[in-house]
Enzyme design. Sequence first.
Site, PDB file in Angstrom:
ATOM      1  N   SER A   1       0.839  -1.190   0.000  1.00 31.93           N
ATOM      2  CA  SER A   1       0.000   0.000   0.000  1.00 31.93           C
ATOM      3  C   SER A   1       0.882   1.251   0.000  1.00 31.93           C
ATOM      4  O   SER A   1       1.645   1.456  -0.921  1.00 31.93           O
ATOM      5  CB  SER A   1      -0.975  -0.039   1.173  1.00 31.93           C
ATOM      6  OG  SER A   1      -2.051   0.826   0.932  1.00 31.93           O
TER       7      SER A   1
ATOM      8  N   ASP B   1      -8.647  -6.705  -4.126  1.00 31.14           N
ATOM      9  CA  ASP B   1      -8.388  -5.402  -3.509  1.00 31.14           C
ATOM     10  C   ASP B   1      -9.456  -4.418  -3.970  1.00 31.14           C
ATOM     11  O   ASP B   1      -9.538  -4.069  -5.146  1.00 31.14           O
ATOM     12  CB  ASP B   1      -7.005  -4.906  -3.925  1.00 31.14           C
ATOM     13  CG  ASP B   1      -6.550  -3.674  -3.151  1.00 31.14           C
ATOM     14  OD1 ASP B   1      -7.411  -2.954  -2.605  1.00 31.14           O
ATOM     15  OD2 ASP B   1      -5.339  -3.422  -3.114  1.00 31.14           O
TER      16      ASP B   1
ATOM     17  N   HIS C   1      -6.942  -6.090   0.266  1.00 31.19           N
ATOM     18  CA  HIS C   1      -5.907  -5.070   0.279  1.00 31.19           C
ATOM     19  C   HIS C   1      -4.742  -5.500   1.159  1.00 31.19           C
ATOM     20  O   HIS C   1      -4.814  -5.435   2.385  1.00 31.19           O
ATOM     21  CB  HIS C   1      -6.480  -3.733   0.750  1.00 31.19           C
ATOM     22  CG  HIS C   1      -5.504  -2.605   0.625  1.00 31.19           C
ATOM     23  ND1 HIS C   1      -4.959  -2.225  -0.572  1.00 31.19           N
ATOM     24  CD2 HIS C   1      -4.937  -1.807   1.562  1.00 31.19           C
ATOM     25  CE1 HIS C   1      -4.118  -1.232  -0.386  1.00 31.19           C
ATOM     26  NE2 HIS C   1      -4.087  -0.967   0.902  1.00 31.19           N
TER      27      HIS C   1
END
Length: 517
Positions: A200, A414, A450
């Site tokens: 991320s 995600d 995610h």
Amino acid sequence: MNRFTITLAALAVAGCGITDSPSGNSMVAESSCAALTGLEIANTKITSAERKPAGSFSFGSGPDSAGIELPTHCYVEGMSNERVGADGKTYGLGFALAMPVDWNGRFLFQGGGGLNGTLHPPLGGNAAGDTPALARGFAVISTDGGHKGEHGFDASFMADQQAALDFAGQSVAKVTRLGKEILSAHYGQAAHHTYISGCSTGGRESMLAAQRYPMLFDGAVVGAPAMRTGHSNFALRKAVVAFNEIAPRDEEGNPQIGRAFSPAERRAVHDGLLAQCDGLDGLEDGVVANVRGCDFDPGLLVCEAGEGDSCLSQAQADAIDKAFAPLVNSAGYEIYPAFPVDTGMIEGGMTFIPGENFFSPGASADQTELDIDADDARLRNDPMQARTDSYGWTNFSTFLNRGGKILFYHGVSDAWFSAYDTLGFYQRADEANEGWSDASRYYHVPGMGHCAGGANTYDSFDLLSAVVDWVENGEAPGDVIASRTNPEPANTKLCAYPEHPHYVGGDEASADSYECR
């Protein structure tokens, strides 16, 4: 779930600690660790330095807390470039550095999460399977990115010029150089290789490390990079508008997006996806492993009104198509690519299709209109996005010429950043760099959300070993073993793009039963 992943959600590590256990042989005297508080480095103060005995590091509290055995190490915290900003707040690069007694000569920068602002324990667990970098003998450093913030998404620091620049990327190089200086003083020698790994925001930092600081790093692991959050949030707003077009209204006429699909209708979409795509990988197991071969058509789930709630209306099918489709402006220019339709996008902890876990950052739940061209123009002229984003730059010539290697991975489920956006960057970098295939790989992770998690995914895998073996031994990675413990222990393969794992017979829970094709 890979319990060591540091995600954009800025995971709080509550109740963490070290329990004593016998330590191993010492390469570095205990006194040399404590002496680091007196180390003189320009504009930097080491606030604490203590020897941590080998033991179990726990995440969280209670009977379900996870732990990992860590070696005896010197743990250092400090602050660099501390100052008071124009807003009266104190800023500076907070850092934590863990240096194991039995050091393997390697140094790892641990990527951050969210908008940073929190100093996470330097373990190096991202994409490292069950053994974080520190437990392997790496020296590991982490940073708060140059500011303090609450809950991982406190953006108030962006009012300060230097704090904003540190978040945009400067902190990565500054803290890496600082860590190298401290560990050289501690061990009496420099690290022989330097790596970076994150997901991320940490994935964005890993990207920009290779893009902007090619002389500093030898290898990078990039997970679900937050490489252009303005664009991804823009695409999510488009999805909210599409779903609100079909959502029931309350008494005041406001759309109730959570009621756009009933639980039975979401289950119908989930089951319809599996019916159309699950068998494409040779095995109907609830995992759509042939990601690029899946061309899901929600129109096939449409039925006549009154036939029940195990199918969709035409309006619902159209809304799904609109929401997952690429975001384009009036000239036909693609602003953001499509999102893949995957099982975790429909049911799971963070879904793309509205439900109890619907996820839509940057959009209000009742948004019904979107001026795409106007928002596109504003985004193109956003100076902070321009400085922070890592999407545009594809010239890796210096990094590659030095023998640098970079691995990408992205969860197909995600719901924040499209896996196709990361794949698109990888493809553009391939076009821009001669020899890209000799230095980089991309891996889809089916079912993974995610950075980690998913109802039916294999989200524990070791790309850290893969990048180290490639950098130091010239062993290019192919398929990578991925594992899970729920709903039952099992292994499969992650295949480097453009291949996918295909079941060829045998034990469905064994990676040996799959081949990349």
